[in-house]
Design a protein around this motif. Structure first.
Motif, mmCIF file in Angstrom:
data_model
loop_
_atom_site.group_PDB
_atom_site.id
_atom_site.type_symbol
_atom_site.label_atom_id
_atom_site.label_comp_id
_atom_site.label_asym_id
_atom_site.label_seq_id
_atom_site.Cartn_x
_atom_site.Cartn_y
_atom_site.Cartn_z
ATOM 1 N N SER A 44 -11.793 -2.286 5.181
ATOM 2 C CA SER A 44 -10.374 -2.407 4.845
ATOM 3 C C SER A 44 -10.134 -2.317 3.348
ATOM 4 C CB SER A 44 -9.830 -3.746 5.354
ATOM 5 O OG SER A 44 -9.811 -3.778 6.754
ATOM 6 N N PRO A 66 -1.935 -0.499 8.949
ATOM 7 C CA PRO A 66 -3.078 -0.759 9.822
ATOM 8 C C PRO A 66 -3.257 0.319 10.893
ATOM 9 C CG PRO A 66 -1.294 -2.290 10.308
ATOM 10 C CD PRO A 66 -0.868 -1.481 9.126
ATOM 11 N N ASN A 72 -0.935 -3.538 18.628
ATOM 12 C CA ASN A 72 -0.716 -4.519 17.556
ATOM 13 C C ASN A 72 -1.752 -4.385 16.448
ATOM 14 O OD1 ASN A 72 1.479 -5.719 18.982
ATOM 15 N ND2 ASN A 72 -0.031 -6.767 20.268
ATOM 16 N N SER A 74 -3.834 -4.458 13.108
ATOM 17 C CA SER A 74 -3.829 -5.479 12.055
ATOM 18 C C SER A 74 -4.747 -5.154 10.876
ATOM 19 C CB SER A 74 -4.238 -6.830 12.655
ATOM 20 O OG SER A 74 -5.530 -6.734 13.234
ATOM 21 N N ARG A 75 -5.547 -4.085 11.003
ATOM 22 C CA ARG A 75 -6.478 -3.734 9.918
ATOM 23 C C ARG A 75 -6.388 -2.256 9.581
ATOM 24 N NH1 ARG A 75 -12.208 -5.609 11.793
ATOM 25 N NH2 ARG A 75 -12.225 -3.430 11.466
#
Length: 116
Positions: A44, A66, A72, A74-75
């Motif tokens: 990341s 992301p 969903n 997230s990274r």
């Protein structure tokens, strides 16, 4: 123009991933032509891997959205980097596409203009 694709080592805290990035940088240093390299960096923003890439290349995003997991996300671990010997490349658009069928990652898309 030289295009490259990569999928760096997936293991957490991978020393191999750093070696892979160092090899990419080593091969790019003497290139007289623009380079674009994209793919799954398995690291990341802010990680040692991405900081190393940022030291020699430019990302098509500043605050990269992301890309994983597809539901969903997230990274941010999927990136497009570029390098132009005369700094004549302009990013017009960078986005992550909401397409969940083909992969466990969301695709990254960028439009770049190469000035002559």
């Amino acid at each position: 123009m030289l295009f490259g694709s990569t999928h760096l080592d997936y293991k957490k805290e991978s020393k191999s991933r750093i070696l892979q990035v160092k090899r990419i940088i080593e091969h790019s240093k003497s290139s007289p032509i623009p380079i674009i390299i994209a793919g799954d960096f398995n690291a990341s923003s802010g990680s040692e891997t991405i900081n190393l890439m940022d030291s020699e290349f430019t990302r098509t995003c500043n605050s990269c959205p992301p890309t994983i997991p597809v539901n969903n996300p997230s990274r941010d671990i999927d990136f497009i980097f570029y390098k132009h010997p005369q700094n004549k490349l302009d990013v017009k658009l960078h986005k992550v596409i909401d397409e969940k069928y083909a992969s466990d990652h969301l695709p990254v898309y960028a439009e770049v203009i190469i000035e002559h």
